[in-house]
Design an enzyme around this catalytic site. Sequence first.
Site, PDB file in Angstrom:
ATOM      1  N   THR A 161       0.731  -1.235  -0.015  1.00  0.00           N
ATOM      2  CA  THR A 161       0.045  -0.141  -0.043  1.00  0.00           C
ATOM      3  C   THR A 161       0.849   1.286   0.028  1.00  0.00           C
ATOM      4  O   THR A 161       1.896   1.339   0.704  1.00  0.00           O
ATOM      5  CB  THR A 161      -0.796  -0.045   1.068  1.00  0.00           C
ATOM      6  OG1 THR A 161      -1.651  -1.264   1.240  1.00  0.00           O
ATOM      7  CG2 THR A 161      -1.867   1.120   1.157  1.00  0.00           C
ATOM      8  N   LYS A 247      -6.974   2.460  -2.903  1.00  0.00           N
ATOM      9  CA  LYS A 247      -6.646   1.444  -1.865  1.00  0.00           C
ATOM     10  C   LYS A 247      -6.409   2.295  -0.515  1.00  0.00           C
ATOM     11  O   LYS A 247      -7.045   1.626   0.571  1.00  0.00           O
ATOM     12  CB  LYS A 247      -5.284   0.835  -2.067  1.00  0.00           C
ATOM     13  CG  LYS A 247      -4.540   0.244  -0.841  1.00  0.00           C
ATOM     14  CD  LYS A 247      -5.296  -1.330  -0.477  1.00  0.00           C
ATOM     15  CE  LYS A 247      -4.939  -1.474   0.810  1.00  0.00           C
ATOM     16  NZ  LYS A 247      -5.855  -2.663   1.163  1.00  0.00           N
ATOM     17  N   GLY A 298      -6.851  -2.660  14.922  1.00  0.00           N
ATOM     18  CA  GLY A 298      -5.431  -2.718  14.948  1.00  0.00           C
ATOM     19  C   GLY A 298      -5.259  -3.229  13.512  1.00  0.00           C
ATOM     20  O   GLY A 298      -5.994  -3.066  12.331  1.00  0.00           O
ATOM     21  N   CYS A 301      -2.926  -2.479   8.376  1.00  0.00           N
ATOM     22  CA  CYS A 301      -3.533  -1.658   7.324  1.00  0.00           C
ATOM     23  C   CYS A 301      -4.539  -0.397   7.995  1.00  0.00           C
ATOM     24  O   CYS A 301      -4.108   0.687   7.783  1.00  0.00           O
ATOM     25  CB  CYS A 301      -4.129  -2.165   6.428  1.00  0.00           C
ATOM     26  SG  CYS A 301      -2.977  -3.438   5.504  1.00  0.00           S
ATOM     27  N   TYR A 362      -4.717  -8.364  17.192  1.00  0.00           N
ATOM     28  CA  TYR A 362      -5.566  -7.390  16.848  1.00  0.00           C
ATOM     29  C   TYR A 362      -7.139  -7.957  16.344  1.00  0.00           C
ATOM     30  O   TYR A 362      -7.953  -7.426  16.325  1.00  0.00           O
ATOM     31  CB  TYR A 362      -5.244  -6.302  15.876  1.00  0.00           C
ATOM     32  CG  TYR A 362      -5.362  -6.773  14.432  1.00  0.00           C
ATOM     33  CD1 TYR A 362      -6.817  -6.162  13.773  1.00  0.00           C
ATOM     34  CD2 TYR A 362      -4.531  -7.317  13.845  1.00  0.00           C
ATOM     35  CE1 TYR A 362      -6.745  -6.442  12.402  1.00  0.00           C
ATOM     36  CE2 TYR A 362      -4.620  -7.743  12.502  1.00  0.00           C
ATOM     37  CZ  TYR A 362      -5.757  -7.010  11.814  1.00  0.00           C
ATOM     38  OH  TYR A 362      -5.972  -7.453  10.464  1.00  0.00           O
TER      39      TYR A 362
HETATM   40  N1  LIG Z   1      -1.840  -7.705   6.171  1.00  0.00           N
HETATM   41  C1  LIG Z   1      -2.807  -7.156   5.309  1.00  0.00           C
HETATM   42  O1  LIG Z   1      -3.715  -7.820   5.500  1.00  0.00           O
HETATM   43  C2  LIG Z   1      -2.652  -6.407   4.071  1.00  0.00           C
HETATM   44  C3  LIG Z   1      -3.627  -6.183   3.344  1.00  0.00           C
HETATM   45  C4  LIG Z   1      -3.824  -5.390   2.353  1.00  0.00           C
HETATM   46  C5  LIG Z   1      -2.589  -4.521   2.135  1.00  0.00           C
HETATM   47  N2  LIG Z   1      -1.338  -4.774   2.801  1.00  0.00           N
HETATM   48  C6  LIG Z   1      -0.136  -4.153   2.506  1.00  0.00           C
HETATM   49  O2  LIG Z   1       0.637  -5.021   1.771  1.00  0.00           O
HETATM   50  C7  LIG Z   1       2.081  -4.824   2.412  1.00  0.00           C
HETATM   51  C8  LIG Z   1       2.606  -6.083   3.171  1.00  0.00           C
HETATM   52  O3  LIG Z   1       1.895  -6.115   4.297  1.00  0.00           O
HETATM   53  P1  LIG Z   1       1.911  -7.567   5.086  1.00  0.00           P
HETATM   54  O4  LIG Z   1       0.919  -7.611   6.047  1.00  0.00           O
HETATM   55  O5  LIG Z   1       2.284  -8.647   4.176  1.00  0.00           O
HETATM   56  O6  LIG Z   1       3.184  -7.132   5.707  1.00  0.00           O
HETATM   57  P2  LIG Z   1       4.359  -8.391   6.501  1.00  0.00           P
HETATM   58  O7  LIG Z   1       4.979  -7.433   7.663  1.00  0.00           O
HETATM   59  O8  LIG Z   1       3.545  -9.608   7.046  1.00  0.00           O
HETATM   60  O9  LIG Z   1       5.269  -8.861   5.495  1.00  0.00           O
HETATM   61  C9  LIG Z   1       6.321  -8.093   4.996  1.00  0.00           C
HETATM   62  C10 LIG Z   1       7.579  -8.973   4.622  1.00  0.00           C
HETATM   63  O10 LIG Z   1       8.328  -8.545   3.826  1.00  0.00           O
HETATM   64  C11 LIG Z   1       9.837  -8.674   4.339  1.00  0.00           C
HETATM   65  N3  LIG Z   1      10.789  -7.835   3.855  1.00  0.00           N
HETATM   66  C12 LIG Z   1      10.844  -6.518   4.580  1.00  0.00           C
HETATM   67  N4  LIG Z   1      12.002  -6.064   3.685  1.00  0.00           N
HETATM   68  C13 LIG Z   1      12.192  -6.822   2.943  1.00  0.00           C
HETATM   69  C14 LIG Z   1      13.363  -6.867   1.544  1.00  0.00           C
HETATM   70  N5  LIG Z   1      14.178  -5.683   1.498  1.00  0.00           N
HETATM   71  N6  LIG Z   1      13.309  -7.978   1.037  1.00  0.00           N
HETATM   72  C15 LIG Z   1      12.551  -8.963   1.054  1.00  0.00           C
HETATM   73  N7  LIG Z   1      11.709  -9.088   2.291  1.00  0.00           N
HETATM   74  C16 LIG Z   1      11.563  -7.953   2.826  1.00  0.00           C
HETATM   75  C17 LIG Z   1       9.469  -8.846   5.800  1.00  0.00           C
HETATM   76  O11 LIG Z   1      10.432  -9.743   6.280  1.00  0.00           O
HETATM   77  C18 LIG Z   1       8.065  -9.777   5.869  1.00  0.00           C
HETATM   78  O12 LIG Z   1       8.130 -11.046   5.850  1.00  0.00           O
HETATM   79  C19 LIG Z   1       1.925  -3.544   3.132  1.00  0.00           C
HETATM   80  O13 LIG Z   1       2.091  -2.495   2.283  1.00  0.00           O
HETATM   81  C20 LIG Z   1       0.329  -3.454   3.675  1.00  0.00           C
HETATM   82  O14 LIG Z   1      -0.171  -2.101   3.941  1.00  0.00           O
HETATM   83  C21 LIG Z   1      -1.493  -5.634   3.765  1.00  0.00           C
END
Ligand SMILES: NC(=O)c1ccc[n+]([C@@H]2O[C@H](COP(=O)([O-])OP(=O)(O)OC[C@H]3O[C@@H](n4cnc5c(N)ncnc54)[C@H](O)[C@@H]3O)[C@@H](O)[C@H]2O)c1
Length: 470
Positions: A161, A247, A298, A301, A362
């Site tokens: 995002t 988004k 929580g 996002c 959360y």
């Molecule tokens: N969690 C959700 O439900 C959700 C829903 C929609 C959108 N998003 C968006 O998607 C994105 C990811 O969210 P998430 O919940 O999967 O995050 P997360 O923290 O669960 O996963 C991110 C992953 O990226 C890895 N990472 C960080 N830096 C890195 C690098 N340089 N190289 C390789 N891997 C690296 C981390 O170790 C981690 O495993 C965010 O922008 C979030 O806002 C999340």
Amino acid sequence: MAPAATKALCALARRVRSFSNSHIALKPLCAAVPSERSVKVAVVGLGYVGLPLAAAVAATGANVVGIDIDPEKVESVNAGRSPLRGHEPGLDDLVREQVAKGRLRASMDPKTASSADVVAVCVETPIDPATHDPSYKALKVAIAEVGPHLKSGALVSIESTLAPGTMDGFVRPALERASRRTVGRDLHLVHCPERLTAGKLLHHLTELPRVLGANDRPALRKGLAFYARFVKAEIHPTDWTTAEVVKTAENAYWDVQIAFANEVALISEELGVDAYRVRELVNTCPYRMMLIPGAGVGGHCIPKDPWLLVSPAVQTKPELIPTAREVNDFMPRRMARLVEEALAAAGRKIKGARVAVLGFAYRENTDDTRNTPAKPMIQELRRRGADVAIHDPFARSERGYAVLRDVKAALRGADCVAIVTAHDAYRTLDLKTLRRGMRHHAIVDGRNVYAGPDIVKMGFVYRGIGKGQF
Ligand SMILES: NC(=O)c1ccc[n+]([C@@H]2O[C@H](COP(=O)([O-])OP(=O)(O)OC[C@H]3O[C@@H](n4cnc5c(N)ncnc54)[C@H](O)[C@@H]3O)[C@@H](O)[C@H]2O)c1
């Protein structure tokens, strides 16, 4: 070209409705499907977004490498295990199956992206807790590390995002610098923000409509071909900035709606009426869809995406969205206050009282503790002198927050129970038996898990978010 995939893409192109990029024609999209078997995909970031994506894409026959900086995640995936805890229907099996079939593997080496036709970037994009400004540290590193290895013609999809303007102002130049390639000529760049929710990751990934931001036709064609592999719903093409606004706006909208429900809950508590009944009755009026109140908002996002929408890149002075954030951030403190009130009604001061906090994640039935309202509530309880025991069936302990797995141990000697997360396990607790091990008998229900009158009949003081007194 695989006929099934071609057919799927042509059907998809026909289904595309909200098509605002009039300069991009739909017809040639049908020629864009790469052969199913030949596609190589790199997913950067194996978290809640990247892991289900990697597994779902592998299940379409693609050869997928998941890249992460976390060695535990990489090891777990390579052993065929999902590193996510909590209840994620289908994910464990899918990861195991795809790893066993040799279609999915994980690596810490960004060079493994060098043969990828598609690179999906799914790293975290948090905000600075003090300023609320976007923090793109992980995104910056991911692009800098993977960029130099990208092959010519690769599609890069940013799923993380982003605040409006980030694709144009940060991602494109950073990618061009790192790869020494030109976006729109040697590389194709799209923004396809993810919409999934923990607890329903795979279902949402494949069943929810997607918004695909592309600023040129080749990128759109490639993006549609990629997402058509696993998204069964409509894919709405648009430009990068619109996708960014969509988004962040959809999550800001949700936050504002929850804040409204929470404000009605606070008013209801004061007036001694049940906000949940109020909500039911409000929603009998056409076009009203009031949400449920609760102990706080929580996750990675909802608490941060509203701040991304109103980030400094936008000059408009926001009022409603930050106010909604304040209302929602207040709810954990309201919970702490309700604990103090319930304890007083049960004849106990909060100072020195033992409070069993049920739920550290959360969201119900998950292990996700990011921005959990449990933390500010616990901090507030401790500030008021309470001795806090934390229970959660899934979430792990963190520094300063030791999580118990045994609910009996958490309630033993407790003066009050505070429900923060509506885990299924809490709905079926044998409260009559557990009550015997408690010192005082008070329950504060932050998620409408119990019917107040039933709890009072068992001999507890009952308070709750949006509840009158019983
Ligand atoms: N969690 C959700 O439900 C959700 C829903 C929609 C959108 N998003 C968006 O998607 C994105 C990811 O969210 P998430 O919940 O999967 O995050 P997360 O923290 O669960 O996963 C991110 C992953 O990226 C890895 N990472 C960080 N830096 C890195 C690098 N340089 N190289 C390789 N891997 C690296 C981390 O170790 C981690 O495993 C965010 O922008 C979030 O806002 C999340």
